[in-house]
Structure formats: C-alpha cells, structure tokens
Design a protein around this motif. Structure first.
Motif, mmCIF file in Angstrom:
data_model
loop_
_atom_site.group_PDB
_atom_site.id
_atom_site.type_symbol
_atom_site.label_atom_id
_atom_site.label_comp_id
_atom_site.label_asym_id
_atom_site.label_seq_id
_atom_site.Cartn_x
_atom_site.Cartn_y
_atom_site.Cartn_z
ATOM 1 N N LEU A 90 0.673 -1.296 -0.067
ATOM 2 C CA LEU A 90 0.088 -0.178 0.006
ATOM 3 C C LEU A 90 0.932 1.328 0.069
ATOM 4 C CD1 LEU A 90 -1.874 -2.238 0.868
ATOM 5 C CD2 LEU A 90 -3.562 -0.444 1.781
ATOM 6 N N LEU A 91 0.619 2.133 0.893
ATOM 7 C CA LEU A 91 1.442 3.519 0.705
ATOM 8 C C LEU A 91 2.748 3.467 0.913
ATOM 9 C CD1 LEU A 91 -1.316 5.492 3.051
ATOM 10 C CD2 LEU A 91 -1.133 5.045 0.263
ATOM 11 N N ARG A 92 3.321 2.799 1.667
ATOM 12 C CA ARG A 92 4.796 2.525 1.690
ATOM 13 C C ARG A 92 5.526 1.865 0.630
ATOM 14 N NH1 ARG A 92 8.581 3.126 6.398
ATOM 15 N NH2 ARG A 92 10.668 3.284 5.300
ATOM 16 N N MET A 105 1.953 7.689 6.440
ATOM 17 C CA MET A 105 1.759 7.937 7.953
ATOM 18 C C MET A 105 1.779 6.642 8.641
ATOM 19 S SD MET A 105 2.228 11.167 7.926
ATOM 20 C CE MET A 105 2.307 11.307 9.871
ATOM 21 N N VAL A 106 1.462 5.550 7.983
ATOM 22 C CA VAL A 106 1.170 4.131 8.400
ATOM 23 C C VAL A 106 2.020 3.247 7.588
ATOM 24 C CG1 VAL A 106 -0.991 3.889 7.128
ATOM 25 C CG2 VAL A 106 -0.623 2.518 9.140
ATOM 26 N N PHE A 107 2.569 2.200 8.251
ATOM 27 C CA PHE A 107 3.427 1.063 7.758
ATOM 28 C C PHE A 107 2.481 0.102 7.567
ATOM 29 C CE2 PHE A 107 6.541 -1.853 7.621
ATOM 30 C CZ PHE A 107 7.701 -1.604 6.920
ATOM 31 N N GLN A 108 2.227 -0.224 6.247
ATOM 32 C CA GLN A 108 1.235 -1.290 6.100
ATOM 33 C C GLN A 108 1.743 -2.648 5.456
ATOM 34 O OE1 GLN A 108 -0.729 1.824 3.686
ATOM 35 N NE2 GLN A 108 -2.580 1.448 4.812
ATOM 36 N N VAL A 109 1.318 -3.738 6.248
ATOM 37 C CA VAL A 109 1.785 -4.986 5.627
ATOM 38 C C VAL A 109 0.769 -6.035 5.487
ATOM 39 C CG1 VAL A 109 3.266 -6.888 6.691
ATOM 40 C CG2 VAL A 109 3.729 -4.522 7.611
ATOM 41 N N VAL A 110 0.704 -6.690 4.291
ATOM 42 C CA VAL A 110 -0.188 -7.684 4.007
ATOM 43 C C VAL A 110 0.442 -9.175 4.470
ATOM 44 C CG1 VAL A 110 -1.478 -9.032 1.987
ATOM 45 C CG2 VAL A 110 -0.860 -6.623 1.902
ATOM 46 N N PHE A 153 17.295 -6.036 4.926
ATOM 47 C CA PHE A 153 16.524 -6.059 3.748
ATOM 48 C C PHE A 153 15.082 -6.419 4.282
ATOM 49 C CE2 PHE A 153 20.298 -7.048 1.240
ATOM 50 C CZ PHE A 153 20.147 -6.050 0.379
ATOM 51 N N ALA A 154 14.071 -5.928 3.545
ATOM 52 C CA ALA A 154 12.645 -6.168 3.785
ATOM 53 C C ALA A 154 11.954 -6.385 2.789
ATOM 54 C CB ALA A 154 11.988 -5.096 4.817
ATOM 55 N N GLN A 155 10.962 -7.300 2.614
ATOM 56 C CA GLN A 155 10.138 -7.735 1.628
ATOM 57 C C GLN A 155 9.066 -6.562 1.247
ATOM 58 O OE1 GLN A 155 10.145 -12.475 1.346
ATOM 59 N NE2 GLN A 155 8.464 -11.615 2.050
ATOM 60 N N VAL A 156 8.959 -6.143 -0.026
ATOM 61 C CA VAL A 156 7.820 -5.125 -0.407
ATOM 62 C C VAL A 156 7.369 -5.712 -1.554
ATOM 63 C CG1 VAL A 156 9.754 -3.742 -1.645
ATOM 64 C CG2 VAL A 156 7.716 -2.629 -0.782
ATOM 65 N N ALA A 157 6.002 -5.348 -1.792
ATOM 66 C CA ALA A 157 5.363 -5.554 -2.813
ATOM 67 C C ALA A 157 5.934 -5.086 -4.170
ATOM 68 C CB ALA A 157 3.936 -5.279 -2.729
ATOM 69 N N GLY A 158 6.176 -5.784 -5.055
ATOM 70 C CA GLY A 158 6.553 -5.255 -6.610
ATOM 71 C C GLY A 158 5.263 -4.058 -7.046
ATOM 72 N N VAL A 159 5.887 -3.650 -8.212
ATOM 73 C CA VAL A 159 4.545 -2.476 -8.706
ATOM 74 C C VAL A 159 3.278 -3.236 -8.821
ATOM 75 C CG1 VAL A 159 3.888 -1.059 -10.547
ATOM 76 C CG2 VAL A 159 6.503 -1.204 -9.673
ATOM 77 N N GLU A 160 3.094 -4.314 -9.498
ATOM 78 C CA GLU A 160 1.772 -4.917 -9.861
ATOM 79 C C GLU A 160 1.319 -5.309 -8.536
ATOM 80 O OE1 GLU A 160 4.780 -5.392 -12.957
ATOM 81 O OE2 GLU A 160 4.945 -6.283 -11.070
ATOM 82 N N LEU A 161 1.921 -5.777 -7.557
ATOM 83 C CA LEU A 161 1.018 -6.090 -6.337
ATOM 84 C C LEU A 161 0.798 -4.806 -5.494
ATOM 85 C CD1 LEU A 161 2.737 -9.253 -4.915
ATOM 86 C CD2 LEU A 161 0.954 -9.144 -6.427
ATOM 87 N N THR A 162 1.569 -3.893 -5.460
ATOM 88 C CA THR A 162 1.040 -2.746 -5.133
ATOM 89 C C THR A 162 0.022 -2.041 -5.436
ATOM 90 O OG1 THR A 162 3.544 -2.095 -4.366
ATOM 91 C CG2 THR A 162 2.050 -0.491 -4.371
ATOM 92 N N LEU A 163 -0.115 -2.226 -6.899
ATOM 93 C CA LEU A 163 -1.455 -1.542 -7.619
ATOM 94 C C LEU A 163 -2.581 -2.400 -7.149
ATOM 95 C CD1 LEU A 163 0.240 -0.851 -11.201
ATOM 96 C CD2 LEU A 163 -0.742 0.859 -9.426
ATOM 97 N N ASP A 165 -3.160 -4.366 -4.337
ATOM 98 C CA ASP A 165 -3.238 -4.307 -3.088
ATOM 99 C C ASP A 165 -4.095 -2.979 -2.832
ATOM 100 O OD1 ASP A 165 -2.248 -7.032 -2.284
ATOM 101 O OD2 ASP A 165 -0.176 -5.816 -1.764
ATOM 102 N N CYS A 166 -3.462 -1.937 -3.436
ATOM 103 C CA CYS A 166 -4.147 -0.766 -3.154
ATOM 104 C C CYS A 166 -5.635 -0.661 -3.891
ATOM 105 C CB CYS A 166 -3.400 0.453 -3.993
ATOM 106 S SG CYS A 166 -1.869 0.837 -2.911
ATOM 107 N N ALA A 167 -5.900 -1.136 -4.841
ATOM 108 C CA ALA A 167 -7.435 -1.386 -5.322
ATOM 109 C C ALA A 167 -8.059 -2.033 -4.419
ATOM 110 C CB ALA A 167 -7.125 -1.717 -6.903
ATOM 111 N N ARG A 168 -7.362 -3.286 -3.799
ATOM 112 C CA ARG A 168 -8.323 -4.401 -2.942
ATOM 113 C C ARG A 168 -8.640 -3.607 -1.574
ATOM 114 N NH1 ARG A 168 -10.391 -6.100 0.373
ATOM 115 N NH2 ARG A 168 -10.738 -8.352 0.947
ATOM 116 N N TYR A 169 -7.596 -2.818 -1.004
ATOM 117 C CA TYR A 169 -7.663 -2.180 0.317
ATOM 118 C C TYR A 169 -7.769 -0.861 0.186
ATOM 119 C CZ TYR A 169 -5.843 -7.002 1.448
ATOM 120 O OH TYR A 169 -5.936 -8.207 1.658
ATOM 121 N N PHE A 170 -8.662 -0.307 -1.036
ATOM 122 C CA PHE A 170 -8.580 1.048 -1.114
ATOM 123 C C PHE A 170 -8.693 1.823 0.014
ATOM 124 C CE2 PHE A 170 -13.111 0.094 -1.753
ATOM 125 C CZ PHE A 170 -13.545 0.976 -1.337
ATOM 126 N N HIS A 171 -9.570 1.500 0.981
ATOM 127 C CA HIS A 171 -10.154 2.377 2.239
ATOM 128 C C HIS A 171 -8.903 2.514 2.803
ATOM 129 C CE1 HIS A 171 -10.575 -2.060 2.683
ATOM 130 N NE2 HIS A 171 -10.494 -1.887 4.138
#
Length: 272
Positions: A90-92, A105-110, A153-163, A165-171
């Motif tokens: 998401l935002l991060r 302002m929030v650190f979001q983890v799936v 290192f920390a795992q972060v969603a690639g561009v595709e998953l970020t998009l 995830d943001c659409a899925r958890y848009f709120h």
C-alpha cells in the motif's frame, strides 16, 4: 555469562538491533523473572522497545525521539519471529516505487493471518489480511522487491502487487482518489502480463476498479491487460462502495462505465 546491558551492547556492536526473549535468556546470567525485571528497566530508560510479546528492539540515541526505529529496519526479523511470511504494501510500497504524493503515515503489511494493528512510538503498523491461498500464490520472488536498510532487507510488494493491493484495500490507501493517484504515479512501471497474471488472485471488482483508474491515468497497456476480467463480471458495482447515496433513487443518476462494469459514484481527481 553477561548482563542484559552487555548483551544489548554486543548485539548493537554486531549490527543486530533486536532480540527475542529466548536469545536473551540463553546469553545472560539471569533467571526468567530477573530477565523480565531487567527488560522492564531498560524499556523505562528507553533503551528497549517491545512491539510484540517476547520481541524487543534496541534503541539507539537517534531512535529515542521517535520511540522506535523505522519499521523497515525490523519488520523482517519480527515476522520471522512470528513464523509468518509478509510483504510491505500500500502507501509505503507506493512511495518506494515512486509515488511522491504518498507521505505514508502508517506502515502497512499484508499477511496471511489476522493480526492486530499496533503503535510503537510515533510509528503505526497496520496488518491487512489476505487469504492464505491467494497470499501463497502472490508472495513469490517474481512479484516482490526488497527495501534495503542498514539492518538488512525487507520484502516489499512489487509494482503490480502494490497496485492490486491498493485497489483491493482502497479504504486503507487514502480512498479511491488516493489509489487513482498511485495508479497515475507508478502504473506505467507495471508489466502488463505480470499484472494480469497476479490479478487472477484478486476479487474481480477490485481488478475492474484498478483497470478503470489505470485507463483514467493514461496507462493504456496496463488497463487493456485487465479488460478480460470484465467478461467474468455479472453486474456493475460502484467505483467506491463506501459512498452511500443520501437518497437511494439518486444512485440511478450516476454515470455507468460499460467497459469496466462500474457505477461511477465518486468523481476521480488526479494530479498530472
């Protein structure tokens, strides 16, 4: 055997600003009750922070103002301690991929498990649940990136998953307009075939919302890759299901988007 203070100093000396209770018990000359008392003392002195039961962060002087280091420095060992796979998203993740509008302002983890959100110092961690079946399909090296910090290192969603995830958890991603801006900022970086492949693990309505927002942002190739999902949709859904009309009959006045089978019940604003 060493004291807890010596153990903490030695961990920092070797670049490890965290530990768990079992590691400390094995290393220090204290019984369990004595260790609890020693940890409590260091927490009060702001040398330690405790984000989860049995897991501790060692605070450097520069961390004491914020109450804890940036979570990117310790989310990986924390999740390993809990025995869970994860991805920062998401935002991060959007900011990591170049969405300059996102001041996270929030650190979001799936994660594939229901976890309680928590705050530590000035940091707020939010955990978003994805079914274990979908998570296992998606949390693969090809769809993940890594954020480097001085702690590893920390795992972060690639561009595709970020998009997606943001659409899925848009709120949780600043609403539909927040997702629209993220789609504008990083959508061109998504590989269309990878985006479509990953989208198969998401709710159809979320994929259609993302397709619409990518099209609005001018990312035609990425939007076109998601268009086949519309054929599987039986009915049109609101672009923003959180918006409820004050008078139900007025909902019929909203624009219908046939290409994505969406009711455009919320105006979309994007900064170009």
């Amino acid at each position: 055997m060493t004291s807890l203070d010596q153990f903490v100093d030695n961990r920092l000396l070797h670049g490890r600003a965290h530990f768990n209770r079992d590691e400390a018990l094995a290393a220090v000359n204290l019984n369990p009750d004595g260790l609890t008392a020693a940890i409590t003392r260091l927490v009060k002195k702001q040398r330690l922070a405790n984000p989860r039961h049995g897991f501790y962060l060692i605070l450097r002087p520069e961390d004491q103002m914020t109450g804890a280091p940036d979570p990117v420095r310790w989310i990986d060992p924390l999740m390993k301690y809990q025995g869970l796979d994860y991805r920062i998203s998401l935002l991060r993740a959007a900011a990591f991929h170049g969405s300059s509008h996102q001041a996270a302002m929030v650190f979001q983890v799936v994660v594939p498990k229901q976890l309680r959100d928590f705050e530590i110092g000035r940091h707020r961690l939010q955990f978003l649940y994805q079914t274990s079946k979908a998570f296992a399909k998606l949390n693969q090296p090809d769809w993940l990136d890594r954020i480097k910090s001085d702690a590893g290192f920390a795992q972060v969603a690639g561009v595709e998953l970020t998009l997606l995830d943001c659409a899925r958890y848009f709120h949780k991603a600043a609403g539909i307009n927040g997702v629209a801006q993220i789609a504008k900022d990083i959508g061109a970086k998504a590989e269309p075939r990878a985006l479509a492949k990953a989208a198969a693990a998401y709710e159809n309505s979320s994929v259609r919302r993302l397709g619409y927002l990518l099209e609005r942002a001018g990312h035609t190739r990425q939007a076109n890759a998601l268009e086949p999902f519309v054929k599987k949709a039986k009915t049109a859904v609101p672009l923003d299901p959180s918006v409820k009309p004050l008078i139900e009959s007025l909902s019929e006045l909203h624009e219908k988007n046939a290409r994505w089978k969406l009711v455009i019940n919320e105006p979309v604003e994007i900064d170009f």
